[in-house]
Design a protein around this motif. Structure first.
Motif, PDB file in Angstrom:
ATOM      1  N   ILE A 258       0.849  -1.201   0.000  1.00 58.33           N
ATOM      2  CA  ILE A 258       0.000   0.000   0.000  1.00 58.33           C
ATOM      3  C   ILE A 258       0.884   1.251   0.000  1.00 58.33           C
ATOM      4  CG2 ILE A 258      -1.633   1.368   1.391  1.00 58.33           C
ATOM      5  CD1 ILE A 258      -2.923  -1.299   2.247  1.00 58.33           C
ATOM      6  N   ASN A 259       1.928   1.241   0.819  1.00 57.09           N
ATOM      7  CA  ASN A 259       2.801   2.418   0.893  1.00 57.09           C
ATOM      8  C   ASN A 259       3.567   2.670  -0.403  1.00 57.09           C
ATOM      9  OD1 ASN A 259       2.202   3.502   3.406  1.00 57.09           O
ATOM     10  ND2 ASN A 259       3.462   1.977   4.451  1.00 57.09           N
ATOM     11  N   ARG A 260       3.795   1.627  -1.178  1.00 60.12           N
ATOM     12  CA  ARG A 260       4.492   1.821  -2.447  1.00 60.12           C
ATOM     13  C   ARG A 260       3.572   2.415  -3.509  1.00 60.12           C
ATOM     14  NH1 ARG A 260       9.396  -1.304  -2.816  1.00 60.12           N
ATOM     15  NH2 ARG A 260       9.646  -2.377  -0.825  1.00 60.12           N
ATOM     16  N   ILE A 261       2.289   2.067  -3.478  1.00 67.37           N
ATOM     17  CA  ILE A 261       1.434   2.508  -4.596  1.00 67.37           C
ATOM     18  C   ILE A 261       0.578   3.717  -4.262  1.00 67.37           C
ATOM     19  CG2 ILE A 261       1.355   0.218  -5.673  1.00 67.37           C
ATOM     20  CD1 ILE A 261      -1.372  -0.190  -4.600  1.00 67.37           C
ATOM     21  N   ARG A 262       0.493   4.097  -3.013  1.00 68.15           N
ATOM     22  CA  ARG A 262      -0.359   5.237  -2.680  1.00 68.15           C
ATOM     23  C   ARG A 262       0.313   6.543  -3.102  1.00 68.15           C
ATOM     24  NH1 ARG A 262       1.351   8.086   1.766  1.00 68.15           N
ATOM     25  NH2 ARG A 262       2.925   7.062   3.053  1.00 68.15           N
ATOM     26  N   GLY A 263      -0.503   7.588  -3.242  1.00 70.56           N
ATOM     27  CA  GLY A 263       0.056   8.906  -3.501  1.00 70.56           C
ATOM     28  C   GLY A 263       0.837   9.353  -2.273  1.00 70.56           C
ATOM     29  N   PRO A 264       1.861  10.197  -2.454  1.00 68.13           N
ATOM     30  CA  PRO A 264       2.717  10.556  -1.324  1.00 68.13           C
ATOM     31  C   PRO A 264       1.989  11.355  -0.234  1.00 68.13           C
ATOM     32  CG  PRO A 264       3.297  11.830  -3.279  1.00 68.13           C
ATOM     33  CD  PRO A 264       2.311  10.789  -3.720  1.00 68.13           C
ATOM     34  N   PHE A 265       0.954  12.065  -0.621  1.00 65.81           N
ATOM     35  CA  PHE A 265       0.229  12.894   0.361  1.00 65.81           C
ATOM     36  C   PHE A 265      -1.259  12.587   0.268  1.00 65.81           C
ATOM     37  CE2 PHE A 265       3.935  15.290  -1.183  1.00 65.81           C
ATOM     38  CZ  PHE A 265       4.673  15.340  -0.002  1.00 65.81           C
ATOM     39  N   ASN A 266      -1.599  11.311   0.358  1.00 67.10           N
ATOM     40  CA  ASN A 266      -2.992  10.936   0.055  1.00 67.10           C
ATOM     41  C   ASN A 266      -3.993  11.348   1.130  1.00 67.10           C
ATOM     42  OD1 ASN A 266      -1.726   8.804   1.549  1.00 67.10           O
ATOM     43  ND2 ASN A 266      -3.366   7.406   0.997  1.00 67.10           N
ATOM     44  N   ILE A 267      -3.502  11.696   2.331  1.00 60.44           N
ATOM     45  CA  ILE A 267      -4.430  12.199   3.355  1.00 60.44           C
ATOM     46  C   ILE A 267      -4.143  13.681   3.561  1.00 60.44           C
ATOM     47  CG2 ILE A 267      -5.359  11.828   5.687  1.00 60.44           C
ATOM     48  CD1 ILE A 267      -5.380   9.320   3.946  1.00 60.44           C
ATOM     49  N   CYS A 268      -5.166  14.522   3.482  1.00 57.90           N
ATOM     50  CA  CYS A 268      -4.941  15.964   3.595  1.00 57.90           C
ATOM     51  C   CYS A 268      -4.677  16.343   5.062  1.00 57.90           C
ATOM     52  CB  CYS A 268      -6.134  16.741   3.040  1.00 57.90           C
ATOM     53  SG  CYS A 268      -7.650  16.545   3.987  1.00 57.90           S
ATOM     54  N   GLY A 269      -4.004  17.478   5.235  1.00 51.88           N
ATOM     55  CA  GLY A 269      -3.655  17.942   6.586  1.00 51.88           C
ATOM     56  C   GLY A 269      -4.862  18.092   7.502  1.00 51.88           C
ATOM     57  N   PRO A 270      -5.920  18.764   7.053  1.00 50.02           N
ATOM     58  CA  PRO A 270      -7.106  18.872   7.906  1.00 50.02           C
ATOM     59  C   PRO A 270      -7.678  17.497   8.265  1.00 50.02           C
ATOM     60  CG  PRO A 270      -7.215  20.458   6.110  1.00 50.02           C
ATOM     61  CD  PRO A 270      -6.034  19.576   5.820  1.00 50.02           C
ATOM     62  N   GLY A 271      -7.579  16.564   7.352  1.00 51.52           N
ATOM     63  CA  GLY A 271      -8.058  15.209   7.610  1.00 51.52           C
ATOM     64  C   GLY A 271      -7.219  14.524   8.683  1.00 51.52           C
ATOM     65  N   ILE A 272      -5.904  14.668   8.587  1.00 51.14           N
ATOM     66  CA  ILE A 272      -5.015  14.062   9.598  1.00 51.14           C
ATOM     67  C   ILE A 272      -5.336  14.637  10.972  1.00 51.14           C
ATOM     68  CG2 ILE A 272      -2.613  13.919  10.399  1.00 51.14           C
ATOM     69  CD1 ILE A 272      -1.772  13.893   7.408  1.00 51.14           C
ATOM     70  N   ALA A 273      -5.463  15.967  11.035  1.00 51.69           N
ATOM     71  CA  ALA A 273      -5.694  16.624  12.332  1.00 51.69           C
ATOM     72  C   ALA A 273      -7.040  16.216  12.924  1.00 51.69           C
ATOM     73  CB  ALA A 273      -5.629  18.150  12.146  1.00 51.69           C
ATOM     74  N   ALA A 274      -8.067  16.287  12.112  1.00 50.22           N
ATOM     75  CA  ALA A 274      -9.410  15.993  12.628  1.00 50.22           C
ATOM     76  C   ALA A 274      -9.554  14.522  13.000  1.00 50.22           C
ATOM     77  CB  ALA A 274     -10.456  16.376  11.579  1.00 50.22           C
ATOM     78  N   ALA A 275      -9.024  13.640  12.172  1.00 51.04           N
ATOM     79  CA  ALA A 275      -9.173  12.209  12.440  1.00 51.04           C
ATOM     80  C   ALA A 275      -8.380  11.812  13.684  1.00 51.04           C
ATOM     81  CB  ALA A 275      -8.735  11.386  11.223  1.00 51.04           C
ATOM     82  N   SER A 276      -7.198  12.400  13.875  1.00 48.55           N
ATOM     83  CA  SER A 276      -6.415  12.088  15.081  1.00 48.55           C
ATOM     84  C   SER A 276      -7.212  12.462  16.327  1.00 48.55           C
ATOM     85  CB  SER A 276      -5.083  12.848  15.082  1.00 48.55           C
ATOM     86  OG  SER A 276      -4.377  12.612  13.898  1.00 48.55           O
ATOM     87  N   ALA A 277      -7.800  13.670  16.294  1.00 50.05           N
ATOM     88  CA  ALA A 277      -8.573  14.126  17.459  1.00 50.05           C
ATOM     89  C   ALA A 277      -9.822  13.269  17.650  1.00 50.05           C
ATOM     90  CB  ALA A 277      -8.947  15.597  17.293  1.00 50.05           C
ATOM     91  N   ALA A 278     -10.457  12.897  16.541  1.00 51.98           N
ATOM     92  CA  ALA A 278     -11.670  12.065  16.642  1.00 51.98           C
ATOM     93  C   ALA A 278     -11.330  10.712  17.254  1.00 51.98           C
ATOM     94  CB  ALA A 278     -12.293  11.887  15.258  1.00 51.98           C
ATOM     95  N   MET A 279     -10.235  10.132  16.827  1.00 52.53           N
ATOM     96  CA  MET A 279      -9.842   8.820  17.360  1.00 52.53           C
ATOM     97  C   MET A 279      -9.598   8.899  18.864  1.00 52.53           C
ATOM     98  SD  MET A 279      -9.247   5.617  16.976  1.00 52.53           S
ATOM     99  CE  MET A 279      -9.476   5.306  15.231  1.00 52.53           C
ATOM    100  N   ARG A 280      -8.978  10.007  19.286  1.00 49.70           N
ATOM    101  CA  ARG A 280      -8.667  10.128  20.724  1.00 49.70           C
ATOM    102  C   ARG A 280      -9.891  10.488  21.561  1.00 49.70           C
ATOM    103  NH1 ARG A 280      -3.237   9.825  21.380  1.00 49.70           N
ATOM    104  NH2 ARG A 280      -1.914  10.468  19.622  1.00 49.70           N
ATOM    105  N   ASP A 281     -10.915  11.033  20.928  1.00 52.47           N
ATOM    106  CA  ASP A 281     -12.112  11.420  21.696  1.00 52.47           C
ATOM    107  C   ASP A 281     -13.040  10.209  21.833  1.00 52.47           C
ATOM    108  OD1 ASP A 281     -14.115  12.679  23.026  1.00 52.47           O
ATOM    109  OD2 ASP A 281     -14.422  14.282  21.548  1.00 52.47           O
ATOM    110  N   THR A 282     -12.599   9.267  22.620  1.00 52.01           N
ATOM    111  CA  THR A 282     -13.366   8.020  22.739  1.00 52.01           C
ATOM    112  C   THR A 282     -14.700   8.263  23.447  1.00 52.01           C
ATOM    113  OG1 THR A 282     -12.137   7.506  24.736  1.00 52.01           O
ATOM    114  CG2 THR A 282     -11.331   6.524  22.708  1.00 52.01           C
TER     115      THR A 282
END
Ligand code: PLP
Length: 383
Positions: A258-282
């Motif tokens: 997966i890491n070889r074929i995915r685009g280098p920046f396939n997750i956008c910055g706002p997505g990384i930030a929001a998803a990280s916080a969502a995951m931690r907000d159990t």
């Protein structure tokens, strides 16, 4: 001897074979169907895409907003913060996690990474339609195994495996039926598959099922084999559908592909930030799950009381069956029910594209939405 004349090239760009056979994905409507009219003054409610009615965690929204000043910067191509959050909360090894622009993209990565044209992608009769679309896009043959009583049939899947089968996709629980395979059934499926075939367990609704005792998201199979991968998403319980973030937990070799074929920046910055916080907000996810459990049970009871067949669901949606078109002149058909709901501003999902013309799929909404659905269908069935 004269050489046969090469056939003349087409006079315009021509897509590769099979692409034009793809029936484009039709998502849940977000507006009323053409020709349908909501009664004046009604509030339009979207119950057609299995989104959470409670929205995203306030902490996720805050984290998203804070990225606004950095939109000119590329995001972290290794999604370290996000994979750290997933690893911590889910208690999984970070090196075995990969992220995708929605779990949809991860489905495509697996097919692109592990098939050549002519290979077969296997899934269940009423399985999620994206498996078919990505299989066709890659020149593969989509193969379905018949279901028994609207549930994945382990023996039918195993019987459909051929030497060309490369990946078996099982949505567990499944969309649109809401049914699931128990941990024991999934283990039996895995045990019956050749070890060179990937078992991709699509757990888009896993978080809604954590209290179901005989259900597992499949992590023990991932940990103990080299051919099982689990696909997850932030679009459903975490309420981040618009940001397109999914994740996978898999064996190191598959994550490497997966890491070889995915685009280098396939997750956008706002997505990384929001998803990280969502995951931690159990706590927020727990609240969303509890809300869903309550209203799923309520809707199941009320719809059953109306005499409709309600398929048991452990997700945030219900599939319900209406009398067939040839019954009573089709008065109470799913298509007519859909039109009636639309007049009242209630947008639900037709599932005829899945071969289920007598059914509608309804996402669990806010209290007033769920009550409006029951009131509307009560009227409809009386008419
Ligand atoms: C919603 C859904 C997905 C994927 O959603 P993304 O938004 O692409 O993460 C995957 N599988 C099933 C079965 C779904 O219902």
């Amino acid at each position: 001897m004269t050489q046969p004349k090469p056939s003349s090239p087409p006079n315009k760009p021509t897509p590769k074979q099979g692409v034009l056979d793809i029936a484009p994905y039709v998502g849940g409507q977000s507006k009323l169907l053409k020709g349908a009219k909501a009664n004046p003054g009604v509030r339009v409610v979207k119950l057609s895409s299995n989104e959470t009615p409670l929205g995203a965690s306030p902490l996720a929204i805050k984290a998203y907003a804070e990225t606004a000043s950095y939109l000119h910067r590329y995001p972290d191509g290794n999604t370290i913060a996000l994979r750290e959050a997933i690893a911590e909360v889910q208690n999984l090894p970070m090196a075995q996690l990969a992220c995708g622009a929605g779990s949809d993209e991860l489905i495509a990565f697996l097919i692109n990474g592990y098939t050549t044209p002519g290979d077969e992608i296997l899934y269940s009769q009423y399985g999620f339609i994206m498996y078919k679309i990505y299989a066709q896009a890659a020149g593969c043959t989509p193969v379905t195994a018949p279901e028994k009583n609207y549930k994945t049939d382990v023996d039918a899947i195993l019987a459909a495996v051929t030497p060309r089968t490369k990946i078996v996709f099982i949505a567990n629980p499944n969309n649109p039926t809401g049914s699931y395979l128990t941990a024991t059934e999934m283990k039996r499926l895995h045990a019956g598959l050749p070890t060179n075939v990937i078992l991709a367990i699509d757990g888009a609704y896993s978080e809604y099922a954590t209290e179901i005792v005989d259900y597992s998201d499949g992590r023990e199979l991932v940990a103990s084999s080299e051919n099982t991968i689990m696909l997850r998403t932030f679009s459903k319980i975490h309420g981040l559908s618009s940001l397109r973030v999914g994740w996978a937990y898999g064996p190191p070799d598959i994550i490497d592909v997966i890491n070889r074929i995915r685009g280098p920046f396939n997750i956008c910055g706002p997505g990384i930030a929001a998803a990280s916080a969502a995951m931690r907000d159990t706590a927020y996810a727990d609240k969303t799950r509890a809300f869903n459990t309550k209203w799923l049970a309520w809707l199941t009871t009320e719809l059953t009381k109306l005499g409709l067949h309600v398929y048991p669901s452990i997700t945030n949606f219900l599939m319900i069956e209406f009398p067939p078109k040839n019954y009573n002149g089709g008065k109470h058909s799913a298509a007519n029910a859909n039109l009636h709901l639309m007049e009242l501003g209630l947008i639900v999902r037709e599932v005829a594209a899945y071969g289920l013309p007598d059914c509608l799929r309804i996402s669990i909404g806010l209290e007033e939405d769920n009550k409006a659905v029951i009131a509307a269908l009560t009227d409809f069935l009386k008419s």
